[in-house]
Design a protein around this motif. Structure first.
Motif, PDB file in Angstrom:
ATOM      1  N   ARG A  81       5.913   0.924  -7.600  1.00  0.00           N
ATOM      2  CA  ARG A  81       5.964   1.858  -6.475  1.00  0.00           C
ATOM      3  C   ARG A  81       6.213   3.274  -6.968  1.00  0.00           C
ATOM      4  O   ARG A  81       6.950   3.501  -7.926  1.00  0.00           O
ATOM      5  CB  ARG A  81       7.072   1.427  -5.516  1.00  0.00           C
ATOM      6  CG  ARG A  81       7.175   2.263  -4.248  1.00  0.00           C
ATOM      7  CD  ARG A  81       8.286   1.735  -3.361  1.00  0.00           C
ATOM      8  NE  ARG A  81       9.578   1.869  -3.998  1.00  0.00           N
ATOM      9  CZ  ARG A  81      10.334   2.961  -3.940  1.00  0.00           C
ATOM     10  NH1 ARG A  81       9.904   4.029  -3.275  1.00  0.00           N
ATOM     11  NH2 ARG A  81      11.504   2.995  -4.541  1.00  0.00           N
ATOM     12  N   ASN A  82       5.622   4.227  -6.273  1.00  0.00           N
ATOM     13  CA  ASN A  82       5.820   5.639  -6.587  1.00  0.00           C
ATOM     14  C   ASN A  82       7.128   6.108  -5.942  1.00  0.00           C
ATOM     15  O   ASN A  82       7.213   6.177  -4.715  1.00  0.00           O
ATOM     16  CB  ASN A  82       4.636   6.458  -6.068  1.00  0.00           C
ATOM     17  CG  ASN A  82       4.674   7.900  -6.548  1.00  0.00           C
ATOM     18  OD1 ASN A  82       5.721   8.416  -6.917  1.00  0.00           O
ATOM     19  ND2 ASN A  82       3.521   8.553  -6.538  1.00  0.00           N
ATOM     20  N   SER A  96       3.981   6.356  -0.326  1.00  0.00           N
ATOM     21  CA  SER A  96       2.569   6.132  -0.609  1.00  0.00           C
ATOM     22  C   SER A  96       2.302   4.639  -0.714  1.00  0.00           C
ATOM     23  O   SER A  96       3.172   3.862  -1.121  1.00  0.00           O
ATOM     24  CB  SER A  96       2.178   6.829  -1.914  1.00  0.00           C
ATOM     25  OG  SER A  96       0.867   6.476  -2.315  1.00  0.00           O
ATOM     26  N   TRP A  97       1.093   4.251  -0.358  1.00  0.00           N
ATOM     27  CA  TRP A  97       0.724   2.850  -0.545  1.00  0.00           C
ATOM     28  C   TRP A  97       0.214   2.606  -1.958  1.00  0.00           C
ATOM     29  O   TRP A  97       0.072   1.456  -2.386  1.00  0.00           O
ATOM     30  CB  TRP A  97      -0.343   2.443   0.475  1.00  0.00           C
ATOM     31  CG  TRP A  97      -1.731   3.000   0.236  1.00  0.00           C
ATOM     32  CD1 TRP A  97      -2.218   4.183   0.696  1.00  0.00           C
ATOM     33  CD2 TRP A  97      -2.798   2.372  -0.490  1.00  0.00           C
ATOM     34  NE1 TRP A  97      -3.520   4.356   0.290  1.00  0.00           N
ATOM     35  CE2 TRP A  97      -3.905   3.246  -0.434  1.00  0.00           C
ATOM     36  CE3 TRP A  97      -2.928   1.179  -1.189  1.00  0.00           C
ATOM     37  CZ2 TRP A  97      -5.117   2.968  -1.044  1.00  0.00           C
ATOM     38  CZ3 TRP A  97      -4.135   0.882  -1.796  1.00  0.00           C
ATOM     39  CH2 TRP A  97      -5.216   1.771  -1.727  1.00  0.00           C
ATOM     40  N   ALA A 113      -5.318   8.866   1.513  1.00  0.00           N
ATOM     41  CA  ALA A 113      -6.535   8.714   2.318  1.00  0.00           C
ATOM     42  C   ALA A 113      -7.776   8.727   1.433  1.00  0.00           C
ATOM     43  O   ALA A 113      -8.718   7.948   1.649  1.00  0.00           O
ATOM     44  CB  ALA A 113      -6.616   9.818   3.370  1.00  0.00           C
ATOM     45  N   ALA A 114      -7.776   9.592   0.414  1.00  0.00           N
ATOM     46  CA  ALA A 114      -8.932   9.654  -0.485  1.00  0.00           C
ATOM     47  C   ALA A 114      -9.117   8.345  -1.233  1.00  0.00           C
ATOM     48  O   ALA A 114     -10.250   7.902  -1.477  1.00  0.00           O
ATOM     49  CB  ALA A 114      -8.754  10.809  -1.467  1.00  0.00           C
ATOM     50  N   ALA A 115      -8.008   7.702  -1.596  1.00  0.00           N
ATOM     51  CA  ALA A 115      -8.095   6.419  -2.293  1.00  0.00           C
ATOM     52  C   ALA A 115      -8.721   5.354  -1.402  1.00  0.00           C
ATOM     53  O   ALA A 115      -9.545   4.546  -1.849  1.00  0.00           O
ATOM     54  CB  ALA A 115      -6.709   5.986  -2.760  1.00  0.00           C
ATOM     55  N   LEU A 116      -8.341   5.340  -0.127  1.00  0.00           N
ATOM     56  CA  LEU A 116      -8.945   4.382   0.799  1.00  0.00           C
ATOM     57  C   LEU A 116     -10.435   4.643   0.957  1.00  0.00           C
ATOM     58  O   LEU A 116     -11.243   3.703   0.995  1.00  0.00           O
ATOM     59  CB  LEU A 116      -8.251   4.450   2.162  1.00  0.00           C
ATOM     60  CG  LEU A 116      -6.893   3.755   2.295  1.00  0.00           C
ATOM     61  CD1 LEU A 116      -6.363   3.914   3.718  1.00  0.00           C
ATOM     62  CD2 LEU A 116      -6.996   2.273   1.944  1.00  0.00           C
ATOM     63  N   MET A 158       3.308  -0.498   4.878  1.00  0.00           N
ATOM     64  CA  MET A 158       2.348  -0.567   5.981  1.00  0.00           C
ATOM     65  C   MET A 158       2.255   0.760   6.723  1.00  0.00           C
ATOM     66  O   MET A 158       1.164   1.174   7.132  1.00  0.00           O
ATOM     67  CB  MET A 158       2.736  -1.697   6.943  1.00  0.00           C
ATOM     68  CG  MET A 158       2.436  -3.081   6.425  1.00  0.00           C
ATOM     69  SD  MET A 158       2.514  -4.349   7.720  1.00  0.00           S
ATOM     70  CE  MET A 158       4.265  -4.378   8.054  1.00  0.00           C
ATOM     71  N   THR A 159       3.381   1.414   6.900  1.00  0.00           N
ATOM     72  CA  THR A 159       3.377   2.713   7.569  1.00  0.00           C
ATOM     73  C   THR A 159       2.540   3.718   6.777  1.00  0.00           C
ATOM     74  O   THR A 159       1.767   4.493   7.355  1.00  0.00           O
ATOM     75  CB  THR A 159       4.811   3.230   7.726  1.00  0.00           C
ATOM     76  OG1 THR A 159       5.559   2.306   8.522  1.00  0.00           O
ATOM     77  CG2 THR A 159       4.831   4.594   8.393  1.00  0.00           C
ATOM     78  N   ALA A 160       2.671   3.686   5.457  1.00  0.00           N
ATOM     79  CA  ALA A 160       1.890   4.591   4.614  1.00  0.00           C
ATOM     80  C   ALA A 160       0.401   4.272   4.691  1.00  0.00           C
ATOM     81  O   ALA A 160      -0.440   5.182   4.763  1.00  0.00           O
ATOM     82  CB  ALA A 160       2.382   4.512   3.171  1.00  0.00           C
TER      83      ALA A 160
END
Length: 479
Positions: A413-414, A419-420, A431-434, A455-457
């Motif tokens: 984890r970061n 972050s996810w 968002a860019a990673a998704l 999950m929130t992230a």
């Protein structure tokens, strides 16, 4: 980022696999009409409006001659709202099918939390304002008023005990408190909310002006209490017992998937009648010496067959550790199936499944169970390390067979941001990673399960990436 993406492997799947009467044999859940949620929300607001009308009819707007009567009147209104919200909260979590299907576990969990804290805050306002009002806003008379109300008003001692029970539930509901408690202890304490609601009833019915002022008020409050009690008795007790007796569920197999994970398969002759779907969860009780009094929520980790259900759990406490000692033939009681993490909530033909840790269990069941064509499903497995990915072999085999894309994102984890993504992908925006993994994410339904913060992230990143809010489906088990 590319160093964390693992291509699908050619290893054969293990564990549960689709049978000739597997995916196609199950009746798919009908999409839940959207007006169900609107109707239940309108019912809640209607209850609050009605009790406000009772307050107005009882002189709430005219009892303002002095500061004391004004505070008493406001306290009465706060008490009415607190009582109504307390009952709404109990009905909300009574597993009433219409409410469960309309809102889903994730939305109900959040709403339960807000309604609960709102009801508790109003209860405190009621106690403080009524006490000061009865003391005619005279600080010197407050203690005398407290003693007088406690000893001379019918039902007050019971109300104080009920309030204490509710305070205990609220205090232990804060996340900081929950982290210090074993799950079994927290769950037992939380049940005291029902006791608290029951103990305040005599005080309300014996001394509450708005409870006694008219036949309509009496009928309304008694009906609301009876509906609340009936919902709990029917859907939390009677229906689960009936389903468990009817299905004669027993443990069929217990398998250790690693040092901290166990998979349990339960079998019964009428499992099909439960109409469970991959991704849903049950509350499970195993009739052993210590397990019969404890219920635990575990999501299905394989698509249900006509005769079996399977779940996979992390071993994190006494309750889950006891799962490893279960023997075949042990009787099982279940509540469920619950949750909206299934195919019946889909809006699109394409699906993105994101899971972290043991949250991959329902994702694996969804991958097996969803109706989808080649290339319509993308699976993202977030794990600390490849070694910890206990369902990896099954997932990769299923993905290969179903022609789904399977991606693993591994790493710790970061700690520097919410972050996810792992720390070794810190250069990537969430968002860019998704979008990198799923460029047409706006055309997907997104299923998410894992730790609440994670999950929130993911949810926030998916929205920023262009996903439609009503196409994002989460499962939260923490209140």
């Amino acid at each position: 980022m590319t160093s964390n993406v693992l291509p699908p492997r050619a290893a054969p799947p293990v564990g549960a696999t689709p049978t000739p009467d597997g995916w196609a044999a199950y009746r798919r859940p009908r999409p839940t009409p959207r007006w169900w949620r609107d109707a239940t929300a309108a019912a809640m607001w209607g209850i609050l409006l009605f009790v406000t009308a009772l307050w107005v009819a009882g002189g709430g707007l005219t009892d303002t001659g002095t500061l004391g009567t004004t505070l008493t009147s406001i306290g009465r209104l706060a008490g009415l709202w607190a009582s109504a919200l307390l009952l709404v909260q109990v009905i909300m979590m009574a597993r009433v099918p219409v409410i469960e299907r309309a809102w889903g576990q994730d939305a109900l969990t959040r709403l339960h939390r807000w309604v609960g804290f709102g009801s508790f805050t109003l209860l405190l306002v009621h106690i403080v304002f009524v006490t000061i009002g009865y003391a005619d806003a005279d600080v010197g008379r407050i203690w005398h008023t407290v003693v007088d109300l406690t000893l001379d008003y019918p039902g007050m001692l019971l109300a104080i005990a009920g309030t204490a029970a509710i305070v205990m539930v609220v205090v232990t509901s804060y996340r900081a408190s929950r982290r210090r408690l074993r799950y079994e202890s927290w769950h037992l304490i939380h049940l005291y909310g029902y006791l608290g609601a029951g103990l305040v009833l005599p005080h309300q019915l014996w001394t509450g002006q708005e409870f006694l002022q008219s036949t309509s008020a009496t009928v309304f409050w008694w009906s609301l209490w009876i509906l609340c009690a009936a919902s709990v008795l029917a859907y939390r007790i009677a229906l689960p017992l009936w389903r468990s007796w009817r299905n004669q569920l027993r443990v069929a197999e217990v398998r250790r998937d690693g040092p901290h994970t166990v998979t349990v398969t339960v079998a019964g002759p009428r499992v099909r009648s439960l109409r469970a779907q991959g991704g849903q969860f049950f509350w499970w009780r195993f009739l052993t010496t210590s397990g019969g009094t404890r219920a635990h929520p575990f999501s299905l980790s394989a698509a249900p067959t006509p005769h079996t259900l399977r779940f996979t759990a992390d071993i994190v406490g006494d309750g889950t550790r006891d799962l490893t000692t279960l023997t075949p033939g042990t009787r099982v009681l279940v509540e469920g199936p619950y949750g909206r993490l299934h195919g019946g909530v889909r809006r699109h033909s394409k699906v993105l499944l994101l899971g972290s840790g043991i949250g991959m269990a329902p994702m694996r069941a969804l991958l097996e169970d969803l109706d989808a064509g080649p290339g319509d499903i993308t699976v993202v497995y977030r794990t600390h390390s490849v070694r910890d990915a206990v369902l990896d072999r099954e997932l990769s085999g299923l993905a290969q067979r179903r022609r789904a894309r399977y991606v693993m994102v591994d790493g710790r984890r970061n700690p520097d941001r919410s972050s996810w993504l792992p720390a070794n992908a810190a250069q990537w925006d969430d968002a860019a990673a998704l979008l990198h993994l799923c460029p047409d994410i706006a055309d997907h339904d997104i299923y998410i399960c894992g730790p609440p913060e994670w999950m929130t992230a993911v949810r926030a990143a998916a929205k920023r990436a262009g996903a439609q809010p009503d196409s994002i489906h989460c499962e939260y088990f923490e209140i």
